[in-house]
Design a protein around this motif. Structure first.
Motif, PDB file in Angstrom:
ATOM      1  N   THR A  72      37.861 -86.424  25.971  1.00 45.65           N
ATOM      2  CA  THR A  72      38.121 -86.383  27.414  1.00 45.65           C
ATOM      3  C   THR A  72      38.256 -87.783  27.997  1.00 45.65           C
ATOM      4  N   ASP A  73      37.590 -88.770  27.426  1.00 45.17           N
ATOM      5  CA  ASP A  73      37.703 -90.139  27.948  1.00 45.17           C
ATOM      6  C   ASP A  73      39.125 -90.668  27.876  1.00 45.17           C
ATOM      7  N   VAL A  74      39.883 -90.226  26.880  1.00 39.23           N
ATOM      8  CA  VAL A  74      41.239 -90.745  26.706  1.00 39.23           C
ATOM      9  C   VAL A  74      42.129 -90.363  27.880  1.00 39.23           C
ATOM     10  N   MET A  75      41.757 -89.328  28.628  1.00 38.70           N
ATOM     11  CA  MET A  75      42.567 -88.876  29.755  1.00 38.70           C
ATOM     12  C   MET A  75      42.127 -89.470  31.083  1.00 38.70           C
ATOM     13  N   ASN A  76      41.114 -90.321  31.080  1.00 36.05           N
ATOM     14  CA  ASN A  76      40.660 -90.947  32.318  1.00 36.05           C
ATOM     15  C   ASN A  76      41.659 -91.997  32.803  1.00 36.05           C
ATOM     16  N   PRO A  77      41.709 -92.243  34.111  1.00 38.57           N
ATOM     17  CA  PRO A  77      42.606 -93.283  34.635  1.00 38.57           C
ATOM     18  C   PRO A  77      42.353 -94.621  33.958  1.00 38.57           C
ATOM     19  N   GLY A  78      43.433 -95.314  33.643  1.00 37.86           N
ATOM     20  CA  GLY A  78      43.316 -96.625  33.019  1.00 37.86           C
ATOM     21  C   GLY A  78      43.256 -96.610  31.520  1.00 37.86           C
ATOM     22  N   GLY A  79      43.242 -95.433  30.905  1.00 37.35           N
ATOM     23  CA  GLY A  79      43.204 -95.354  29.453  1.00 37.35           C
ATOM     24  C   GLY A  79      44.531 -95.734  28.826  1.00 37.35           C
ATOM     25  N   LEU A  80      44.497 -96.053  27.543  1.00 35.74           N
ATOM     26  CA  LEU A  80      45.689 -96.503  26.839  1.00 35.74           C
ATOM     27  C   LEU A  80      46.705 -95.388  26.649  1.00 35.74           C
ATOM     28  N   VAL A  81      46.224 -94.201  26.265  1.00 40.12           N
ATOM     29  CA  VAL A  81      47.107 -93.097  25.907  1.00 40.12           C
ATOM     30  C   VAL A  81      47.184 -92.114  27.075  1.00 40.12           C
ATOM     31  N   GLU A  82      48.404 -91.768  27.496  1.00 43.53           N
ATOM     32  CA  GLU A  82      48.570 -90.891  28.656  1.00 43.53           C
ATOM     33  C   GLU A  82      48.998 -89.482  28.283  1.00 43.53           C
ATOM     34  N   THR A  83      49.244 -89.213  26.995  1.00 38.73           N
ATOM     35  CA  THR A  83      49.746 -87.911  26.578  1.00 38.73           C
ATOM     36  C   THR A  83      48.863 -87.310  25.491  1.00 38.73           C
ATOM     37  N   VAL A  84      48.979 -85.994  25.316  1.00 32.85           N
ATOM     38  CA  VAL A  84      48.255 -85.296  24.252  1.00 32.85           C
ATOM     39  C   VAL A  84      49.244 -84.460  23.452  1.00 32.85           C
ATOM     40  N   ASP A  85      48.819 -84.098  22.237  1.00 33.88           N
ATOM     41  CA  ASP A  85      49.642 -83.282  21.341  1.00 33.88           C
ATOM     42  C   ASP A  85      49.216 -81.819  21.331  1.00 33.88           C
ATOM     43  N   ALA A  98      34.695 -78.789  15.448  1.00 34.78           N
ATOM     44  CA  ALA A  98      35.370 -78.965  14.158  1.00 34.78           C
ATOM     45  C   ALA A  98      36.762 -78.355  14.162  1.00 34.78           C
ATOM     46  N   ALA A  99      37.021 -77.373  15.035  1.00 39.71           N
ATOM     47  CA  ALA A  99      38.358 -76.795  15.119  1.00 39.71           C
ATOM     48  C   ALA A  99      39.379 -77.843  15.517  1.00 39.71           C
ATOM     49  N   ALA A 100      38.991 -78.754  16.415  1.00 40.41           N
ATOM     50  CA  ALA A 100      39.905 -79.822  16.827  1.00 40.41           C
ATOM     51  C   ALA A 100      40.140 -80.810  15.691  1.00 40.41           C
ATOM     52  N   ASP A 101      39.134 -81.020  14.829  1.00 45.49           N
ATOM     53  CA  ASP A 101      39.337 -81.871  13.652  1.00 45.49           C
ATOM     54  C   ASP A 101      40.455 -81.308  12.780  1.00 45.49           C
ATOM     55  N   ALA A 102      40.439 -79.971  12.597  1.00 45.95           N
ATOM     56  CA  ALA A 102      41.459 -79.341  11.763  1.00 45.95           C
ATOM     57  C   ALA A 102      42.841 -79.502  12.377  1.00 45.95           C
ATOM     58  N   VAL A 103      42.964 -79.258  13.692  1.00 49.26           N
ATOM     59  CA  VAL A 103      44.253 -79.384  14.351  1.00 49.26           C
ATOM     60  C   VAL A 103      44.746 -80.830  14.272  1.00 49.26           C
ATOM     61  N   THR A 104      43.847 -81.780  14.459  1.00 50.08           N
ATOM     62  CA  THR A 104      44.212 -83.195  14.355  1.00 50.08           C
ATOM     63  C   THR A 104      44.732 -83.521  12.963  1.00 50.08           C
ATOM     64  N   ALA A 105      44.025 -83.052  11.934  1.00 51.79           N
ATOM     65  CA  ALA A 105      44.438 -83.339  10.557  1.00 51.79           C
ATOM     66  C   ALA A 105      45.811 -82.743  10.259  1.00 51.79           C
ATOM     67  N   SER A 125      47.875 -91.253  15.227  1.00 52.60           N
ATOM     68  CA  SER A 125      46.646 -90.592  15.648  1.00 52.60           C
ATOM     69  C   SER A 125      46.972 -89.462  16.630  1.00 52.60           C
ATOM     70  N   PRO A 126      46.988 -88.208  16.169  1.00 51.98           N
ATOM     71  CA  PRO A 126      47.200 -87.101  17.112  1.00 51.98           C
ATOM     72  C   PRO A 126      46.087 -87.063  18.154  1.00 51.98           C
ATOM     73  N   ILE A 127      46.466 -86.836  19.396  1.00 53.79           N
ATOM     74  CA  ILE A 127      45.499 -86.768  20.486  1.00 53.79           C
ATOM     75  C   ILE A 127      45.266 -85.290  20.803  1.00 53.79           C
ATOM     76  N   VAL A 128      44.054 -84.814  20.481  1.00 54.76           N
ATOM     77  CA  VAL A 128      43.731 -83.384  20.577  1.00 54.76           C
ATOM     78  C   VAL A 128      42.404 -83.210  21.312  1.00 54.76           C
ATOM     79  N   ASP A 152      38.262 -73.897   9.515  1.00 58.03           N
ATOM     80  CA  ASP A 152      39.232 -72.920   9.023  1.00 58.03           C
ATOM     81  C   ASP A 152      39.893 -72.167  10.187  1.00 58.03           C
ATOM     82  N   LEU A 153      39.107 -71.820  11.211  1.00 61.16           N
ATOM     83  CA  LEU A 153      39.674 -71.140  12.364  1.00 61.16           C
ATOM     84  C   LEU A 153      40.672 -72.038  13.099  1.00 61.16           C
ATOM     85  N   GLY A 154      40.391 -73.330  13.144  1.00 65.07           N
ATOM     86  CA  GLY A 154      41.324 -74.264  13.777  1.00 65.07           C
ATOM     87  C   GLY A 154      42.663 -74.305  13.058  1.00 65.07           C
ATOM     88  N   PHE A 155      42.631 -74.386  11.708  1.00 66.31           N
ATOM     89  CA  PHE A 155      43.878 -74.351  10.944  1.00 66.31           C
ATOM     90  C   PHE A 155      44.644 -73.053  11.206  1.00 66.31           C
TER      91      PHE A 155
END
Length: 346
Positions: A72-85, A98-105, A125-128, A152-155
């Motif tokens: 959630t910090d990545v979406m705060n004003p002033g952050g480097l990355v403005e988009t998510v995948d 851990a589901a987000a770890d799977a989606v990121t991988a 680096s996928p932003i998830v 496994d549920l994330g995959f």
């Protein structure tokens, strides 16, 4: 402290002579968004994935004191990355992250993600971002030792998202093991296409402390003024029963800590800045207050994510156009909550 949320997602696209729900009446009416889900019947839990076909501008508004979140910090004003995948909504409290770890991988393996420079041998680096609700005490088998099922549920949920198709409303995905007050929780979605061709839509996983129905009228939803057709039953209240403001109806009367949260995602195809996307997200929180009573309580962990694809320019003056979009986002979220619980009830 991790609490159990109601999850949601709102978005915009389309065109029509008069305003009304878009073709699917769910968030997949937004071009570039797909939704997947996976569940474990034995564990009584699940995962929902909102997949962006291309990076979406993103924001977040956290109002719960015990929210369980990631990135959630990545979406705060002033952050480097403005988009998510992608955005992940999950049961399982902290284990569900851990589901987000799977989606990121998986997204990283396909070449998706943010990179400051294109360097051979250095993965993007996928932003998830993710948020989880608490369903650990719902009677499912949680004796998973060192291998919780959420990776496994994330995959599986991501694979389901790639297949496309409409949102499954009811006891699916992140809402599979949830509860809405004393009623079953669930996943819901709704959309609205305006006269100007902009579509707003919402996706929600409902796991709230408060009641979604009126006191003494358990077939009438607080969201009834916003219903389109009879999408959640078409019942209207007996106003003579609305006098006792201390009556919370079908709320969880004696909640234990770490048991409830409302999570949401709001999205639009409009070309919004990150600050404008956050304002859309803040306004969408009103959708929770219209459909759940009480809400944003100390025992909740409410989170709303916001997404904007940038495909459509909005009219000037921009503040007025943004106000309209934020209000529609809140309305769609209100309808999504009632649709979710209505579909999940026996």
């Amino acid at each position: 402290m991790m609490l159990a949320p109601t999850l949601a997602c709102v978005a915009t696209t389309g065109a029509s002579a008069m305003g009304g729900p878009a073709s699917r009446n769910d968030i997949t009416d937004i071009q570039g968004l797909r939704v997947g889900r996976a569940e474990s019947a034995s564990v009584k839990t699940g995962v929902s994935v909102v997949l962006c076909d291309q990076p979406f501008t993103a924001a977040v508004d956290v109002r719960g004191g015990g929210a369980c979140t990631r990135e959630t910090d990545v979406m705060n004003p002033g952050g480097l990355v403005e988009t998510v995948d992608a955005i992940v909504l999950s049961g399982g409290s902290v284990y569900g992250l851990a589901a987000a770890d799977a989606v990121t991988a998986a997204l990283g393996d396909s070449g998706r993600g943010y990179a400051l420079f294109d360097m051979p041998g250095v993965p993007a680096s996928p932003i998830v971002p993710a948020a989880c609700l608490y369903d650990l005490a719902n009677g499912g088998g949680k004796d998973w030792g060192r291998t919780p099922p959420y990776r496994d549920l994330g995959f599986a949920a991501l694979e389901d998202a790639h297949r496309g198709g409409p949102v499954m409303i009811g006891a699916h995905g992140a809402g599979y093991g949830a509860s809405a007050g004393t009623l079953p929780g669930a996943v819901g979605s709704a959309s609205w296409r305006g006269e100007d061709g902009i579509t707003v839509a919402a996706l929600v996983a409902v796991n709230c402390f408060g009641s979604v129905t009126m006191p003494g009228q358990d077939d009438v939803y607080w969201a009834w003024p916003f219903e389109v057709g009879d999408e959640f039953g078409g019942r209207r209240p007996d106003v003579s029963q609305l006098a006792d403001l201390e009556d919370w109806g079908a709320a969880k009367l004696n909640p234990g800590l770490r048991t409830q949260t409302t999570l949401a995602v709001v999205a639009t195809d409009a070309a919004l800045t990150r600050d404008e996307t956050r304002r859309l997200t803040v306004m969408a929180q009103d959708g929770l207050a219209r459909a759940i009573r009480p809400v944003h309580a100390p025992v909740d962990g409410d989170v709303v994510f916001g997404l904007a694809s940038g495909a459509r320019e909005i009219e000037s003056p921009r503040p007025i156009a943004l106000t309209r979009l934020g209000n529609l986002a809140a309305d769609c979220l209100t309808r999504s909550i009632a649709r979710a619980v209505h579909q999940a009830r026996p």
